[in-house]
Design an enzyme around this catalytic site. Structure first.
Site, PDB file in Angstrom:
ATOM      1  CG  HIS A  75      -2.809  -0.856  14.720  1.00  0.00           C
ATOM      2  ND1 HIS A  75      -2.900  -2.151  14.256  1.00  0.00           N
ATOM      3  CD2 HIS A  75      -2.450  -0.961  16.017  1.00  0.00           C
ATOM      4  CE1 HIS A  75      -2.611  -2.986  15.243  1.00  0.00           C
ATOM      5  NE2 HIS A  75      -2.342  -2.286  16.320  1.00  0.00           N
ATOM      6  CG  HIS A 121      -1.976  -1.062   1.211  1.00  0.00           C
ATOM      7  ND1 HIS A 121      -3.242  -0.914   0.685  1.00  0.00           N
ATOM      8  CD2 HIS A 121      -1.928  -2.334   1.673  1.00  0.00           C
ATOM      9  CE1 HIS A 121      -3.928  -2.036   0.842  1.00  0.00           C
ATOM     10  NE2 HIS A 121      -3.151  -2.916   1.427  1.00  0.00           N
ATOM     11  CG  ASN A 160      -8.029  -4.193   0.869  1.00  0.00           C
ATOM     12  OD1 ASN A 160      -7.325  -3.214   1.110  1.00  0.00           O
ATOM     13  ND2 ASN A 160      -7.572  -5.427   0.870  1.00  0.00           N
TER      14      ASN A 160
END
Ligand code: HDE
Length: 712
Positions: free
Chosen positions: A355, A91, A164
């Site tokens: 996170h 990413h 995603n």
């Protein structure tokens, strides 16, 4: 009375600085103090000494050597030498924006998370979109999964939803992630290809890893070449856990649904854009926000009882499975609007540290083995990338609510802790900061007391064993055009694989188990003999999920669509004016383009300044093309190869093309057959109405076969 730690409730009552709607501006201002504005300020060193000469280094004599003493030059070059940090291991390429999340339907029956609890409540967010495979400087439009990471700065701490644009993943267990990433990344000997999965190591790995079949099918679909970030769905992928005020828990899947619908590029366009405008998605996001065309999504939840974890025919803990919306509908709880671009790419977008383990009370984890591994990885990666454990003190990562603990020191510490005791319990500082009782009464985080039992084993649960039936479901749910694109994508990618046995393995061992026709069509394109196929057993399973097809996810308006208006000398001023006005009124973007960037004279003899030229804004950067009528339109365009290519290419890419007045003759000249989107007309108003209808459909799929013969 002894003091209690502030909770969301008591600190609001006390008028403290806890974030809520009334004081969120004050908290944002607190963040803003990190934003520098040098307007009107003196140029200084990092220690504040004003600089008199920023052009010349200090020398021993006019033509002599530079002196070590030159602290100004040394500081400047030293800082420059250290400007780079490691890019994200995956990413790496991305773009981001600020905005807010607003509750539309409170979810307090499901979770005690305050940011989901009250209709109208707003929470600031920072959202980063990304590709997975390519490095920081790679192209936006490659075939790849897109990251969709949202940081909610809630009053109870940051919640990161790191998802995603596809609802499933390639592997079932985190221990396989380094293998998968090594396989998809550029090959180790020559670092080729950049930003692409069309190479041997990727297909070697996935053809040997049947659990990847479903996700690979998604990446071979149009979902992997989105037209814009604003047109992507987002998914949390894993089952998460929501816990309400009574301590009751449900499993949930998070969904982001774009207001702009789900639309994609066509493959030829995606490839060309990678060269002509590698920043296509980044630019689109930036420009839309600058124009006030704010991208927007709904946040939805699929809610499941834990007892039902195995009752859908697959395991809710298996991240290679989605929950069909036909079985569990999506409950919309809020909306997200992105309305502010970052001021500085590095400080915000690059330093943002997401996170999955950043959660708030009321949000908890499931035992999905991929999610469990991610809980370790994200902090670990920031330690390297951002240089130590103080990364949450970087402005973009700081919570907007107060945060205190006894963690101390380490590189780049920002906070100046005043207390004398950095341990707990202590009697020197009154034992502050103190624990807070669990939510909902206190607001302290407590994990859901899920009962656990079992042996310590390295196994894959038998409930994770079916790798194909959801791939079959996805394939069957596609429209004819979408299926064709999938066949084309497999054929393209596998034809780039040098080792023929890998091609064959993917077709025979994987595709043949998804669908015989898919396997046959790809096999034919690759010249592979396919003797047998064995589709996954679908008896008793959902046969088709219309919610998976992009054809059912089109927007109802043309907001954000980009339309090229091709100007020629003498073009009808009133037509250009009305067109621009009508498009802009509908929220679309009108781009006036001309043979060159120079102004030309319109039908009223007035100068008309284009926004760009046909060459600088090629057809692949717009959604549709309109050629207004005019005295010289035919003569100008029929002699202009770039303009003819413009129309041919737009037609080939199935875009609406309207030719008004004399321009209509170009259709026959270029072999462009009229259809629902290839429109010719003398009268502007009806032509525009048909054009807008076609623009809503986005592409004219019925043209696809015919367009194959167009040489653009
Ligand atoms: Fe990530 N992932 N991931 N991932 N991921 C990272 O964290 C990792 C996975 C996702 O815009 C890294 O800060 C492991 C699934 C996004 O900054 C790293 C596993 C999903 C982003 C990492 C996964 C994601 C990352 C790299 C398997 C979708 C970009 C840099 C167990 C639900 C966030 C970083 C941003 C980034 C690890 C699988 C989404 C190395 C070990 C599944 C959107 O920590």
């Amino acid at each position: 009375m002894s003091k209690q730690p502030k909770t969301a409730e008591n600190s609001q009552m006390a008028g403290s600085d806890t974030l809520d709607r009334s004081n969120s501006n004050a908290k944002l201002e607190q963040l803003e103090r990190f934003r520098e504005d040098a307007t009107g300020e003196a140029l200084t060193t990092n220690t504040g000494t004003r600089i008199a000469d920023n052009q010349n280094s200090l020398r021993g004599g006019e033509r002599g050597p530079t002196l070590m003493e030159d602290f100004i030059m040394r500081e400047k070059i030293t800082h420059f030498d250290h400007e780079r940090i490691p890019e994200r291991v995956v990413h790496a390429r991305g773009a981001a924006a600020h905005g807010y999340f607003e509750v539309t339907e409170p979810a307090s029956d499901l979770t005690c998370a305050a940011f989901l609890g009250e209709a109208g409540k707003r929470t600031p967010v920072f959202v980063r979109f990304s590709t997975v495979q390519g490095p920081r400087g790679s192209a936006d439009t490659v075939r790849d999964v897109r990251g969709f990471a949202v940081k909610f700065y809630t009053e109870e701490g940051n919640f990161d939803l790191v998802g995603n644009n596809m609802p499933v993943f390639f592997i079932q267990d985190a221990i396989k992630f380094p293998d998968f990433v090594h396989a998809v990344k550029p090959e180790p000997h020559n670092e080729i290809p950049t930003g692409a999965s069309a190479h041997d190591t990727f297909w070697d790995f996935v053809s040997l890893t049947p659990e990847s079949a479903h996700m690979v099918l998604w990446t071979m679909s149009d979902r992997a070449i989105p037209i814009a970030y604003r047109s992507m769905q987002g998914f949390g992928v894993h089952s998460f856990r929501l816990v309400n005020g009574e301590g009751q828990s449900k499993l949930v899947k998070f969904h982001w649904r774009p207001k702009a619908g789900v639309c994609s590029l066509v493959w030829d366009e995606a490839q060309k854009l990678a060269g002509k405008d590698p920043d296509f998605h980044r630019r689109g996001l930036w420009e839309d926000i600058e124009r006030g065309l704010y991208p927007e999504w709904e946040l939805g939840l699929q809610v499941m009882d834990e007892e039902d974890a195995l009752s859908f025919g697959f395991d809710l803990l298996d991240p290679t499975k989605l929950v069909p919306e036909e079985l569990v509908p999506v409950r919309v709880v809020g909306r997200m609007v992105l309305n502010r671009n970052p001021d500085n790419f590095f400080a915000e977008t690059e330093q943002a540290a997401f996170h999955v383990g950043h959660v708030v009370p009321g949000i908890d984890f499931s035992n999905d083995p991929l999610l469990q591994g991610r809980l370790f990885s994200y902090t670990d990666t920031q330690l390297l990338r951002l240089g130590g454990p103080n990364f949450n003190e970087i402005p973009i990562n700081r919570p907007l609510c107060p945060f205190h603990n006894n963690q101390r020191d380490a590189p780049h510490r920002q906070q100046i802790n005043r207390g004398r005791a950095s341990y707990e319990p202590n009697s020197i500082d009154g034992n502050w900061p103190r624990e807070t009782p669990p939510a909902p009464s206190g607001g302290g985080y407590s994990s859901y007391p899920e009962p656990l039992q079992g042996h310590k084993v390295r196994v894959r649960s038998a409930s994770f064993a079916d790798h194909f039936s959801q791939a079959t479901l996805f394939w069957r749910s596609m429209s004819e055009a979408e299926q064709q694109h999938i066949v084309d994508a497999y054929s393209f990618e596998l034809s780039k694989v040098e080792r023929l046995y890998i091609r064959e393995r993917q077709v025979k061992e994987i595709l043949a188990h998804i669908d015989p026709l898919l396997a046959l069509r790809v096999a034919e394109n690759l010249g592979i003999d396919l003797d047998s196929t064995s589709t996954s057993p679908m008896e008793g399973k959902l046969q088709d999920s219309p919610a998976l097809s992009q054809m059912n996810l089109l927007p109802s308006d043309i907001r954000g669509r980009r339309v090229a208006i091709l100007l020629t000398p003498g073009c009808k001023a009133d037509e250009v004016g009305s067109l621009k006005k009508m498009l802009e009124a509908a929220g679309a973007v009108a781009k006036l383009l001309a043979p060159s960037a120079a102004a030309l004279k319109d039908s009223d003899g007035q100068p008309m300044q284009p926004d760009g030229s046909f060459a600088s804004e090629p057809s692949i950067t717009v959604d549709a093309v309109f050629v207004p009528g005019g005295e010289y339109v035919l003569k100008t365009l029929q002699d202009d190869g770039v303009a003819k290519h413009y129309l041919l290419e737009a037609y080939k890419h199935l875009k609406p093309v309207a030719l008004s007045g004399d321009a209509a003759q170009l259709a026959a000249m270029l072999g462009l057959e009229e259809d629902d989107g290839m429109l010719c007309g003398d009268s502007f108003d009806p032509l525009y109405m048909r054009f807008e209808t076609a623009l809503k459909q986005h592409r004219i799929w019925a043209r696809e076969m015919r367009a194959k013969s167009i040489p653009a």
